[in-house]
Design a protein around this motif. Structure first.
Motif, PDB file in Angstrom:
ATOM      1  N   VAL A 135       0.864  -1.176   0.000  1.00 54.83           N
ATOM      2  CA  VAL A 135       0.000   0.000   0.000  1.00 54.83           C
ATOM      3  C   VAL A 135       0.905   1.232   0.000  1.00 54.83           C
ATOM      4  N   ALA A 136       0.657   2.163  -0.905  1.00 55.14           N
ATOM      5  CA  ALA A 136       1.537   3.332  -0.974  1.00 55.14           C
ATOM      6  C   ALA A 136       0.781   4.553  -1.467  1.00 55.14           C
ATOM      7  N   VAL A 137       1.192   5.705  -0.960  1.00 55.11           N
ATOM      8  CA  VAL A 137       0.703   7.008  -1.421  1.00 55.11           C
ATOM      9  C   VAL A 137       1.879   7.719  -2.077  1.00 55.11           C
ATOM     10  N   PHE A 138       1.633   8.268  -3.268  1.00 53.17           N
ATOM     11  CA  PHE A 138       2.689   8.917  -4.049  1.00 53.17           C
ATOM     12  C   PHE A 138       2.396  10.396  -4.259  1.00 53.17           C
ATOM     13  N   SER A 139       3.468  11.164  -4.388  1.00 55.96           N
ATOM     14  CA  SER A 139       3.384  12.547  -4.840  1.00 55.96           C
ATOM     15  C   SER A 139       4.737  12.922  -5.421  1.00 55.96           C
ATOM     16  N   MET A 140       4.732  13.555  -6.578  1.00 60.08           N
ATOM     17  CA  MET A 140       5.951  13.998  -7.260  1.00 60.08           C
ATOM     18  C   MET A 140       6.938  12.849  -7.466  1.00 60.08           C
ATOM     19  N   GLY A 141       6.414  11.672  -7.792  1.00 59.94           N
ATOM     20  CA  GLY A 141       7.252  10.544  -8.164  1.00 59.94           C
ATOM     21  C   GLY A 141       7.834   9.746  -7.025  1.00 59.94           C
ATOM     22  N   ASP A 142       7.570  10.159  -5.777  1.00 62.92           N
ATOM     23  CA  ASP A 142       8.126   9.432  -4.641  1.00 62.92           C
ATOM     24  C   ASP A 142       7.024   8.975  -3.693  1.00 62.92           C
ATOM     25  N   ILE A 143       7.372   7.977  -2.869  1.00 64.42           N
ATOM     26  CA  ILE A 143       6.425   7.453  -1.894  1.00 64.42           C
ATOM     27  C   ILE A 143       6.397   8.355  -0.667  1.00 64.42           C
ATOM     28  N   VAL A 144       5.190   8.785  -0.293  1.00 59.58           N
ATOM     29  CA  VAL A 144       4.993   9.644   0.875  1.00 59.58           C
ATOM     30  C   VAL A 144       4.718   8.796   2.112  1.00 59.58           C
ATOM     31  N   ALA A 145       3.895   7.777   1.972  1.00 61.54           N
ATOM     32  CA  ALA A 145       3.581   6.846   3.062  1.00 61.54           C
ATOM     33  C   ALA A 145       3.339   5.482   2.440  1.00 61.54           C
ATOM     34  N   ALA A 146       3.815   4.437   3.117  1.00 56.67           N
ATOM     35  CA  ALA A 146       3.681   3.095   2.539  1.00 56.67           C
ATOM     36  C   ALA A 146       3.737   2.038   3.630  1.00 56.67           C
ATOM     37  N   ALA A 147       3.235   0.866   3.288  1.00 55.48           N
ATOM     38  CA  ALA A 147       3.318  -0.299   4.171  1.00 55.48           C
ATOM     39  C   ALA A 147       3.229  -1.549   3.305  1.00 55.48           C
ATOM     40  N   SER A 148       3.852  -2.622   3.778  1.00 56.36           N
ATOM     41  CA  SER A 148       3.811  -3.897   3.066  1.00 56.36           C
ATOM     42  C   SER A 148       3.599  -5.007   4.080  1.00 56.36           C
ATOM     43  N   ILE A 149       2.661  -5.908   3.796  1.00 57.73           N
ATOM     44  CA  ILE A 149       2.400  -7.035   4.694  1.00 57.73           C
ATOM     45  C   ILE A 149       2.417  -8.331   3.895  1.00 57.73           C
ATOM     46  N   ASN A 150       2.762  -9.411   4.583  1.00 61.18           N
ATOM     47  CA  ASN A 150       2.817 -10.719   3.930  1.00 61.18           C
ATOM     48  C   ASN A 150       1.448 -11.397   3.956  1.00 61.18           C
ATOM     49  N   VAL A 151       0.446 -10.659   3.538  1.00 63.13           N
ATOM     50  CA  VAL A 151      -0.920 -11.186   3.439  1.00 63.13           C
ATOM     51  C   VAL A 151      -1.414 -10.886   2.034  1.00 63.13           C
ATOM     52  N   ALA A 152      -1.568 -11.926   1.227  1.00 62.51           N
ATOM     53  CA  ALA A 152      -1.972 -11.741  -0.171  1.00 62.51           C
ATOM     54  C   ALA A 152      -2.484 -13.080  -0.696  1.00 62.51           C
ATOM     55  N   GLY A 153      -2.286 -13.351  -1.979  1.00 56.80           N
ATOM     56  CA  GLY A 153      -2.867 -14.532  -2.606  1.00 56.80           C
ATOM     57  C   GLY A 153      -2.537 -15.846  -1.930  1.00 56.80           C
ATOM     58  N   ASP A 154      -1.251 -16.039  -1.559  1.00 57.51           N
ATOM     59  CA  ASP A 154      -0.866 -17.295  -0.914  1.00 57.51           C
ATOM     60  C   ASP A 154      -1.560 -17.477   0.429  1.00 57.51           C
ATOM     61  N   LYS A 155      -1.675 -16.381   1.192  1.00 54.50           N
ATOM     62  CA  LYS A 155      -2.346 -16.470   2.487  1.00 54.50           C
ATOM     63  C   LYS A 155      -3.849 -16.731   2.299  1.00 54.50           C
ATOM     64  N   PHE A 156      -4.426 -16.193   1.218  1.00 51.84           N
ATOM     65  CA  PHE A 156      -5.831 -16.487   0.920  1.00 51.84           C
ATOM     66  C   PHE A 156      -6.010 -17.997   0.703  1.00 51.84           C
ATOM     67  N   ASP A 157      -5.112 -18.589  -0.095  1.00 54.10           N
ATOM     68  CA  ASP A 157      -5.189 -20.028  -0.371  1.00 54.10           C
ATOM     69  C   ASP A 157      -5.047 -20.830   0.925  1.00 54.10           C
TER      70      ASP A 157
END
Length: 333
Positions: free
Chosen positions: A160-182
């Motif tokens: 998850v990320a918010v961008f402005s002027m080509g750079d990330i302003v705020a972001a987060a990454s978690i190990n919850v996605a397709g594999d965890k759904f399965d």
């Protein structure tokens, strides 16, 4: 003019390769079949067909987990095979490579990715953050002084990320996605129906009848597996509502992560996001109701990118076309 500059979406579930001047030239599952001695027997789709179906002397492995390389040697062999398939490997074919990684990747993991790609024959390697490349691939102009937000739900990570002027302003990454759904679907079937199924069956359930918002699908599917008590084959009927129940905890984590990023976004950029909405990319965007769930929980419009599974690969293409202008020197981010 066709060049040997390539972009790699090194995904936990799939690897996509974009060649400058040609477009996406490869889209294969990130799976390798190995013999007991470690010999590569199959890579990509052929290896994926073996998942859960191999004899004891053959193992089908996923060398990438949670968005990063879990097995460097096997990843190198897999990439080398893919590059050979598209004619981009050899002494006179040393491409410059742009590879995408999650936002929370460590310097050690960056170095490991770079060295693995270099050993396949790359001349130069750049690493870019996945949600930024996904946003570019989905057509957002993130280089303007205004706020854009992307939620990229891949196979191993949700970024998850918010961008402005080509750079990330705020972001987060978690190990919850397709594999965890399965995995959640497999766990639900064990707990509720005492049924054991493999990863491929869980993925099929997710794709064919999965939903994360009430009433968007209302489908059912016959699922075959092995009963935990009797040990015999058994068939049960699974509904979309049950899949939604199975995925509830995982989707709540994604919502919480997106909410935390919004809470850390400057007010002016948050106002832009309310006007523009949030862009949803990655394979997880295709689960029925994901956009509606996020929109309802975050109180912001949510839109699914066109062909969300290839957004990252297409984003590498845009960056490759502007390589000299946009790329940082090797070793930088």
């Amino acid at each position: 003019m066709i060049t040997r500059d390539i972009g790699i979406d090194l995904g936990t579930a799939n690897v996509l390769i974009y060649q400058r001047g040609k477009g996406i030239v490869l889209d294969e599952p990130s799976v390798v079949a190995l013999s007991e001695s470690g010999e590569v027997l199959a890579v990509g789709r052929e290896a994926y067909r073996m998942v859960g179906r191999t004899p004891g002397n053959i193992v089908a492995v996923r060398p990438l987990r949670d968005g990063v390389i879990a097995d460097f040697e096997v990843t190198e062999k897999m990439l080398a095979t893919f590059l050979e398939r598209v004619g981009l490997r050899g002494f006179f074919r040393r491409p410059r490579v742009l590879v995408c990684a999650p936002t929370n990747i460590t310097p050690v993991e960056q170095k490991a990715i770079r060295e693995t790609i270099e050993r396949t024959g790359a001349r130069e390697v750049w690493i870019e953050q996945e949600p930024k490349v996904a946003a570019i691939g989905a057509g957002l102009d993130i280089f303007q002084p205004s706020g854009n937000m992307v939620i990229d739900i891949g196979g191993g990570t949700t970024d998850v990320a918010v961008f402005s002027m080509g750079d990330i302003v705020a972001a987060a990454s978690i190990n919850v996605a397709g594999d965890k759904f399965d995995a959640a679907i497999m766990q639900y079937l064990r707990n509720k129906h005492r049924l054991l199924v493999g990863e491929r069956t869980a993925e099929t359930i997710k794709i064919e009848i999965g939903e994360v918002y009430p009433g968007v699908r209302n489908a059912s599917l016959e699922v075959r597996g092995r009963h935990m008590v009797t040990g015999l084959p058994q068939t049960v009927m699974i509904t979309s509502e049950e899949v939604r129940t199975a995925l509830r905890e995982a989707t709540e984590e994604i919502v919480a992560t997106a909410r935390s990023v919004l809470e850390r976004t400057p007010p002016e950029l948050a106002a832009d996001i309310i006007d523009r909405g949030i862009l949803l990319t990655g394979g997880g965007a295709l689960i029925a109701g994901m956009d509606r769930l996020l929109a309802e929980e975050l109180k912001v419009p949510v839109f699914i990118a066109d062909d969300p599974m290839t957004a990252v690969a297409r984003g590498t293409g845009v960056l490759l076309e502007q390589m000299d202008k946009l790329m940082r020197p090797r070793g930088g981010r």
